[in-house]
Scaffold this motif. Structure first.
Motif, PDB file in Angstrom:
ATOM      1  N   SER A  54      12.151   5.323   1.435  1.00 20.69           N
ATOM      2  CA  SER A  54      10.756   5.158   1.825  1.00 20.69           C
ATOM      3  C   SER A  54      10.400   3.682   1.976  1.00 20.69           C
ATOM      4  O   SER A  54       9.719   3.316   2.929  1.00 20.69           O
ATOM      5  N   ILE A  55      10.844   2.810   1.079  1.00 21.50           N
ATOM      6  CA  ILE A  55      10.522   1.384   1.235  1.00 21.50           C
ATOM      7  C   ILE A  55      11.401   0.769   2.324  1.00 21.50           C
ATOM      8  O   ILE A  55      10.943  -0.106   3.064  1.00 21.50           O
ATOM      9  N   ALA A  56      12.621   1.231   2.469  1.00 17.42           N
ATOM     10  CA  ALA A  56      13.465   0.742   3.572  1.00 17.42           C
ATOM     11  C   ALA A  56      12.835   1.137   4.909  1.00 17.42           C
ATOM     12  O   ALA A  56      12.795   0.338   5.857  1.00 17.42           O
ATOM     13  N   GLY A  57      12.314   2.360   5.002  1.00 17.53           N
ATOM     14  CA  GLY A  57      11.627   2.798   6.214  1.00 17.53           C
ATOM     15  C   GLY A  57      10.344   2.026   6.455  1.00 17.53           C
ATOM     16  O   GLY A  57       9.996   1.729   7.605  1.00 17.53           O
ATOM     17  N   HIS A  58       9.648   1.690   5.388  1.00 21.73           N
ATOM     18  CA  HIS A  58       8.439   0.870   5.503  1.00 21.73           C
ATOM     19  C   HIS A  58       8.777  -0.484   6.119  1.00 21.73           C
ATOM     20  O   HIS A  58       8.080  -0.953   7.026  1.00 21.73           O
ATOM     21  N   VAL A  59       9.840  -1.122   5.635  1.00 17.47           N
ATOM     22  CA  VAL A  59      10.280  -2.415   6.182  1.00 17.47           C
ATOM     23  C   VAL A  59      10.638  -2.256   7.654  1.00 17.47           C
ATOM     24  O   VAL A  59      10.221  -3.045   8.500  1.00 17.47           O
ATOM     25  N   ALA A  60      11.405  -1.211   7.967  1.00 15.38           N
ATOM     26  CA  ALA A  60      11.807  -0.977   9.354  1.00 15.38           C
ATOM     27  C   ALA A  60      10.590  -0.776  10.259  1.00 15.38           C
ATOM     28  O   ALA A  60      10.514  -1.346  11.357  1.00 15.38           O
ATOM     29  N   ALA A  61       9.625   0.005   9.820  1.00 14.33           N
ATOM     30  CA  ALA A  61       8.428   0.260  10.631  1.00 14.33           C
ATOM     31  C   ALA A  61       7.603  -1.010  10.802  1.00 14.33           C
ATOM     32  O   ALA A  61       7.141  -1.311  11.910  1.00 14.33           O
ATOM     33  N   ARG A  62       7.409  -1.752   9.739  1.00 14.44           N
ATOM     34  CA  ARG A  62       6.613  -2.989   9.797  1.00 14.44           C
ATOM     35  C   ARG A  62       7.205  -3.991  10.766  1.00 14.44           C
ATOM     36  O   ARG A  62       6.494  -4.670  11.491  1.00 14.44           O
ATOM     37  N   TRP A  63       8.542  -4.080  10.798  1.00 15.26           N
ATOM     38  CA  TRP A  63       9.218  -5.075  11.633  1.00 15.26           C
ATOM     39  C   TRP A  63       9.689  -4.517  12.970  1.00 15.26           C
ATOM     40  O   TRP A  63      10.278  -5.237  13.765  1.00 15.26           O
ATOM     41  N   GLY A  64       9.468  -3.234  13.232  1.00 18.12           N
ATOM     42  CA  GLY A  64       9.901  -2.641  14.489  1.00 18.12           C
ATOM     43  C   GLY A  64      11.416  -2.550  14.598  1.00 18.12           C
ATOM     44  O   GLY A  64      11.969  -2.699  15.685  1.00 18.12           O
ATOM     45  N   LEU A  65      12.072  -2.282  13.478  1.00 23.94           N
ATOM     46  CA  LEU A  65      13.534  -2.194  13.461  1.00 23.94           C
ATOM     47  C   LEU A  65      13.944  -0.761  13.751  1.00 23.94           C
ATOM     48  O   LEU A  65      13.567   0.157  13.025  1.00 23.94           O
ATOM     49  N   GLY A  66      14.701  -0.571  14.812  1.00 28.11           N
ATOM     50  CA  GLY A  66      15.039   0.773  15.260  1.00 28.11           C
ATOM     51  C   GLY A  66      16.457   1.200  14.975  1.00 28.11           C
ATOM     52  O   GLY A  66      16.868   2.277  15.393  1.00 28.11           O
ATOM     53  N   GLY A  67      17.211   0.388  14.252  1.00 25.95           N
ATOM     54  CA  GLY A  67      18.587   0.759  13.922  1.00 25.95           C
ATOM     55  C   GLY A  67      18.629   1.723  12.753  1.00 25.95           C
ATOM     56  O   GLY A  67      17.593   2.127  12.214  1.00 25.95           O
ATOM     57  N   PRO A  68      19.833   2.100  12.336  1.00 29.30           N
ATOM     58  CA  PRO A  68      19.982   3.017  11.202  1.00 29.30           C
ATOM     59  C   PRO A  68      19.358   2.433   9.931  1.00 29.30           C
ATOM     60  O   PRO A  68      19.326   1.228   9.745  1.00 29.30           O
ATOM     61  N   PRO A 115       0.827  -1.213   0.000  1.00 28.47           N
ATOM     62  CA  PRO A 115       0.000   0.000   0.000  1.00 28.47           C
ATOM     63  C   PRO A 115       0.860   1.261   0.000  1.00 28.47           C
ATOM     64  O   PRO A 115       1.865   1.347   0.716  1.00 28.47           O
ATOM     65  N   GLY A 116       0.482   2.217  -0.837  1.00 30.14           N
ATOM     66  CA  GLY A 116       1.203   3.481  -0.907  1.00 30.14           C
ATOM     67  C   GLY A 116       2.304   3.498  -1.949  1.00 30.14           C
ATOM     68  O   GLY A 116       2.916   4.541  -2.176  1.00 30.14           O
ATOM     69  N   PHE A 117       2.571   2.371  -2.597  1.00 33.23           N
ATOM     70  CA  PHE A 117       3.601   2.292  -3.631  1.00 33.23           C
ATOM     71  C   PHE A 117       2.926   1.864  -4.924  1.00 33.23           C
ATOM     72  O   PHE A 117       2.174   0.886  -4.937  1.00 33.23           O
ATOM     73  N   VAL A 118       3.196   2.576  -6.005  1.00 34.21           N
ATOM     74  CA  VAL A 118       2.501   2.330  -7.263  1.00 34.21           C
ATOM     75  C   VAL A 118       3.474   2.187  -8.431  1.00 34.21           C
ATOM     76  O   VAL A 118       4.637   2.586  -8.327  1.00 34.21           O
ATOM     77  N   HIS A 119       2.983   1.625  -9.499  1.00 37.36           N
ATOM     78  CA  HIS A 119       3.620   1.581 -10.807  1.00 37.36           C
ATOM     79  C   HIS A 119       4.836   0.670 -10.921  1.00 37.36           C
ATOM     80  O   HIS A 119       5.018   0.028 -11.927  1.00 37.36           O
ATOM     81  N   SER A 120       5.683   0.602  -9.951  1.00 40.32           N
ATOM     82  CA  SER A 120       6.947  -0.121 -10.037  1.00 40.32           C
ATOM     83  C   SER A 120       6.944  -1.349  -9.131  1.00 40.32           C
ATOM     84  O   SER A 120       6.334  -1.347  -8.063  1.00 40.32           O
TER      85      SER A 120
END
Length: 178
Positions: free
Chosen positions: A94-108, A19-24
């Motif tokens: 943005s997709i790296a942040g999405h992965v981090a948020a979904r998995w609760g990853l708090g590192g860089p 969700p929130g990602f289109v076309h690619s």
């Protein structure tokens, strides 16, 4: 190496949409291979407590999200209006942040555009710095390339002392050179 995943693996169809990602297919492919790798280590999201809080995400791609870049270029060149989702999606973080948020990853969270013929070496060198400098206890590395022969991604979850991958352990097809 704590876990590894590839996309595609036998039996894979298209990666699930995000969700929130289109076309690619770039963002869905990153999310799918990251989810697959993290699931193999942690089960379901989020990653457990302190481990997740100290897990870094590194996304590396020499070519980047070509489909989105080409779409934006063509739209602007023809005088069209670029949809607002492309401003968000055009930044690989943005997709790296999405992965981090979904998995609760708090590192860089880092995105790299490797400049050498060995993107794996560049990505593992960055992970090595994060792990050994104490910025993270685990590092999720995602390498992705979109080529004329198909889209390919590899994700590897590394822990301290695990950044020495052998040749081919983290290989992903590179874009053709001209």
């Amino acid at each position: 190496m704590l876990a590894e995943a590839r996309w595609p693996e036998p039996g894979d169809g298209p990666a699930p949409t995000v969700p929130g990602f289109v076309h690619s297919m770039f963002p869905p492919l990153v999310a799918a291979v990251a989810d697959r790798c993290l699931t193999r280590r942690h089960g379901t999201p989020p990653a457990a407590g302190d481990v997740g809080a100290r897990t870094a995400v590194l996304l590396a791609s020499a070519g980047g999200d070509r489909a989105s870049a080409d779409h934006v270029h063509t739209t602007v060149a023809t005088g069209g209006r670029v949809g607002p989702l492309f401003f968000y999606q055009s930044v690989p973080n943005s997709i790296a942040g999405h992965v981090a948020a979904r998995w609760g990853l708090g590192g860089p969270v880092l995105c790299l555009s490797p400049t050498t013929a060995d993107p794996r070496a560049e990505a593992t060198a960055e992970a090595d710095l994060l792990l050994y400098d104490g910025d993270a206890d685990e590092a999720l590395l995602v390498l992705i390339e979109q080529t004329a022969t198909g889209d390919h991604a590899v994700a590897v979850l590394l822990g301290q002392g695990d950044t020495e991958c052998g040749p081919g352990d983290f290989a992903v097809s590179s874009p053709p050179t001209s």
